[in-house]
Design a protein around this motif. Structure first.
Motif, PDB file in Angstrom:
ATOM      1  N   GLY A 168     -20.029 -24.661  74.898  1.00 51.98           N
ATOM      2  CA  GLY A 168     -19.145 -23.792  75.668  1.00 51.98           C
ATOM      3  C   GLY A 168     -17.723 -24.302  75.571  1.00 51.98           C
ATOM      4  N   CYS A 169     -17.465 -25.397  76.285  1.00 45.78           N
ATOM      5  CA  CYS A 169     -16.091 -25.897  76.387  1.00 45.78           C
ATOM      6  C   CYS A 169     -15.796 -26.977  75.370  1.00 45.78           C
ATOM      7  CB  CYS A 169     -15.889 -26.478  77.778  1.00 45.78           C
ATOM      8  SG  CYS A 169     -16.921 -27.926  78.078  1.00 45.78           S
ATOM      9  N   ASP A 170     -16.831 -27.738  75.011  1.00 45.85           N
ATOM     10  CA  ASP A 170     -16.677 -28.859  74.084  1.00 45.85           C
ATOM     11  C   ASP A 170     -15.864 -30.018  74.664  1.00 45.85           C
ATOM     12  OD1 ASP A 170     -17.408 -29.983  71.735  1.00 45.85           O
ATOM     13  OD2 ASP A 170     -16.243 -28.677  70.434  1.00 45.85           O
ATOM     14  N   GLY A 198     -16.847 -31.416  77.889  1.00 40.89           N
ATOM     15  CA  GLY A 198     -17.602 -32.085  78.950  1.00 40.89           C
ATOM     16  C   GLY A 198     -17.564 -31.392  80.291  1.00 40.89           C
ATOM     17  N   HIS A 199     -17.016 -30.200  80.351  1.00 44.57           N
ATOM     18  CA  HIS A 199     -16.883 -29.542  81.651  1.00 44.57           C
ATOM     19  C   HIS A 199     -17.968 -28.521  81.976  1.00 44.57           C
ATOM     20  CE1 HIS A 199     -12.838 -31.223  81.152  1.00 44.57           C
ATOM     21  NE2 HIS A 199     -12.848 -31.266  82.459  1.00 44.57           N
ATOM     22  N   CYS A 200     -18.424 -27.733  80.986  1.00 51.32           N
ATOM     23  CA  CYS A 200     -19.171 -26.519  81.323  1.00 51.32           C
ATOM     24  C   CYS A 200     -20.676 -26.709  81.446  1.00 51.32           C
ATOM     25  CB  CYS A 200     -18.876 -25.426  80.308  1.00 51.32           C
ATOM     26  SG  CYS A 200     -19.725 -25.686  78.727  1.00 51.32           S
ATOM     27  N   GLY A 201     -21.246 -27.718  80.811  1.00 51.90           N
ATOM     28  CA  GLY A 201     -22.671 -27.972  80.938  1.00 51.90           C
ATOM     29  C   GLY A 201     -23.580 -27.086  80.091  1.00 51.90           C
ATOM     30  N   CYS A 217     -24.238 -27.333  77.128  1.00 54.19           N
ATOM     31  CA  CYS A 217     -24.908 -28.169  76.130  1.00 54.19           C
ATOM     32  C   CYS A 217     -25.869 -29.164  76.758  1.00 54.19           C
ATOM     33  CB  CYS A 217     -23.850 -28.920  75.328  1.00 54.19           C
ATOM     34  SG  CYS A 217     -22.902 -30.049  76.378  1.00 54.19           S
ATOM     35  N   CYS A 229     -22.538 -32.631  74.151  1.00 54.47           N
ATOM     36  CA  CYS A 229     -21.257 -32.670  73.426  1.00 54.47           C
ATOM     37  C   CYS A 229     -20.503 -33.944  73.737  1.00 54.47           C
ATOM     38  CB  CYS A 229     -20.400 -31.460  73.774  1.00 54.47           C
ATOM     39  SG  CYS A 229     -19.651 -31.538  75.418  1.00 54.47           S
TER      40      CYS A 229
HETATM   41  S1  FES Z   1     -20.009 -27.778  75.672  1.00 53.10           S
HETATM   42 FE1  FES Z   1     -19.201 -27.711  77.693  1.00 53.10          FE
HETATM   43  S2  FES Z   1     -19.997 -29.555  78.506  1.00 53.10           S
HETATM   44 FE2  FES Z   1     -20.653 -29.664  76.471  1.00 53.10          FE
END
Ligand code: FES
Ligand SMILES: Cc1cc2nc3c(=O)[nH]c(=O)nc-3n(C[C@H](O)[C@H](O)[C@H](O)COP(=O)(O)OP(=O)(O)OC[C@H]3O[C@@H](n4cnc5c(N)ncnc54)[C@H](O)[C@@H]3O)c2cc1C
Ligand code: FES
Lengths: 290, 167
Positions: free
Chosen positions: B58-60, B62-65, B67, B79
């Motif tokens: 999603g965000c790459d 570490g914020h969105c979860g 992954c 990620c």
């Molecule tokens: S892609 Fe968003 S937390 Fe890993």
């Protein structure tokens, strides 16, 4: 996003990590990776090698001794502090800080207290609490170990006193005897965010009348370039009974001592200054209510 | 390239920036051995090398979860982890939840309560729920919101329907 190319070294001891760091100044320690990975992906750093210390044995202990607590070995994760029942009794500010860092995935297998200190984000939570508790950082380097108070360890945004080849090996927190109360309060825009302002308070009360014998106040995200110890606010409490007026005076002084800068995380400097006062008052009251 | 000689994970290892490293990872009950660059992220390893495309990016940062996977029993954002760090680890992704063609109870509950709209965040939410319930089988709503699922973002649902199946 892909990180830039780097080599990878998995070491079996912190001493070996020191050797690699000494030989190659572009190598970097990989602890929880929760700050490192985003920086790599954004290409803010380009290390030659990452030195993975995650398989070094005996690096995740919390030793509670008579006169100190040793949080150590560089791999104590935020989550470990969060779930330590003894710490909730002795210094609740510690687990209370842990629980407010990021989110469960960041705290679980990832973020470490040592990594957070070494990374020295000016809005990180640990420095406030560790300053209030007068903790120091034990540093292992090519010429042995040295100990530096957390207050002096962080010298500016993302900069510390760590020299070439040096790593954090332990965080040492002195234990005061008697009636000691502590608390960490954090103002954040949304769950899991970095602090707009964070204030940690430690109070030692004298038994007969409940007046404050000793006080420690650490503040993050509002000290300009680095977290700071609010000495004037501490002085306003010491020797007095913590009445509403005394607390108000201390909170006011903490605000005057602060020098926040306007940024996208927390808003205007003026707002943050006002929040230092509010959060200091809350932290003191919260500690006293325990 | 150097790696352990005995079939277990090496305690020490050195791989140059231009080299690849052989890793062994148990994913959804099956051991895989692959060569990866040190810089390869676990999320890319799972998606591209093993084809486990439930693990979303999603965000790459570490914020969105999106992954989120389970690594050695705890939830991590894949990620934020290097594939080489997972050498020797056990990983569970959404693909590993259903058994014998039957959905996992968490999946059933998400379906039942319609806990998704576009579905992009769903695998991450389900894996984080899996971890949360393994730690705390009866979380309160407060524990779900503040503690459990605070590291997962959803841009569609407004979260109400994601909290529902857990209750
Ligand atoms: S892609 Fe968003 S937390 Fe890993
Ligand atoms: C989504 C998200 C939300 C977050 N929210 C918060 C928050 O609310 N509050 C907060 O305080 N933090 C927050 N963080 C940061 C988090 O706490 C990190 O875990 C922490 O800052 C770094 O710890 P780490 O172990 O992950 O270090 P790493 O990322 O592995 O390393 C960070 C830096 O420290 C160095 N380093 C690590 N260990 C040592 C050592 N022993 N000796 C010398 N150098 C070392 C590394 O070389 C690197 O330069 C968040 C991170 C993310 C991704
Ligand atoms: S359902 Fe679309 S992001 Fe959650």
């Amino acid at each position: 996003m892909y990180p830039p190319k780097f080599g990878y070294v998995r070491v079996a001891s912190l001493e070996d990590a020191v050797k690699v760091l000494e030989a190659d100044e572009n190598a970097k320690i990989l602890a929880g990776g929760q700050s490192l990975m985003p920086m790599l992906k954004l290409r803010l750093i380009r290390p030659s090698y990452l030195i993975d210390i995650n398989r070094v044995p005996n690096l995740s202990y919390i030793n509670i001794e008579g006169d100190k607590i040793r949080i150590g070995g560089a791999l104590v994760r935020h989550h470990q502090v969060e779930i330590n029942r003894e710490l909730w009794k002795i210094y609740p500010a510690l687990p209370e800080t842990a629980i407010q860092i990021g989110d469960p995935q960041i705290r679980n297998l990832g973020g470490t207290m040592a990594g957070s200190l070494a990374h020295a984000d000016p809005a990180a939570d640990w420095p406030a609490t560790l300053i209030a508790l007068r903790a120091s950082v034990r540093i292992l380097g090519p010429s042995g170990t040295r100990e530096v108070p957390v207050e002096d360890f962080i010298t500016g945004p993302f900069t510390t006193v760590l020299g070439r080849g040096e790593v954090i090996s332990e965080i040492v927190i002195p234990r005061l005897g008697g009636t000691v109360k502590s608390s960490y309060v954090k103002l954040e825009r949304k769950a899991g965010d970095f602090a707009v302002v964070g204030v940690a308070v430690m109070l030692k009360l004298s038994p007969p009348d409940g007046s404050v014998e000793d006080a420690g106040i650490g503040i993050t995200a509002a000290g300009g370039p680095r977290p700071f110890r609010a000495r004037e606010a501490e002085k306003a409490l010491i020797g007095r009974k913590p009445t509403d007026d005394v607390i108000e005076d201390a909170a006011e002084r903490a605000m005057k001592e602060s020098s926040p800068i306007s940024d996208i995380r927390g808003g205007s400097a003026e707002y943050k200054r006002a929040m230092v006062k509010v959060m200091t008052r809350r932290a003191i009251k919260n500690a006293l209510s325990r | 390239m150097r790696f352990r000689g005995d079939g277990g994970m090496a305690a020490t290892l050195k791989v140059g920036p231009e080299e690849k490293v052989r890793i062994r990872v148990k994913v959804n009950g099956v051991w895989y051995e692959r060569e990866v660059e040190p810089r390869k992220l676990l999320v890319h390893f799972l998606r591209e090398d093993l084809g486990l495309t439930s693990v979303h990016v999603g965000c790459d940062t570490g914020h969105c979860g999106a992954c989120t996977v389970i690594m050695n029993g705890v939830s991590v954002k894949s990620c934020q982890v290097l594939a080489v760090q997972a050498d020797g680890a056990e990983i569970l992704t959404l693909e590993g939840l259903a058994k014998d063609g039957k959905l996992h109870p968490i999946q059933e509950a998400f379906w039942e309560k319609h806990a998704l709209q576009c579905g992009y965040c769903t695998p991450g939410f389900i894996m984080e729920t899996y971890w949360l319930l393994s730690e705390n089988p009866n979380p309160t709503e407060e524990e779900i919101r503040r503690g459990g699922l605070s590291g997962n973002l959803c841009r569609c649902t407004g979260y109400q329907n994601i909290i529902e199946p857990l209750n």
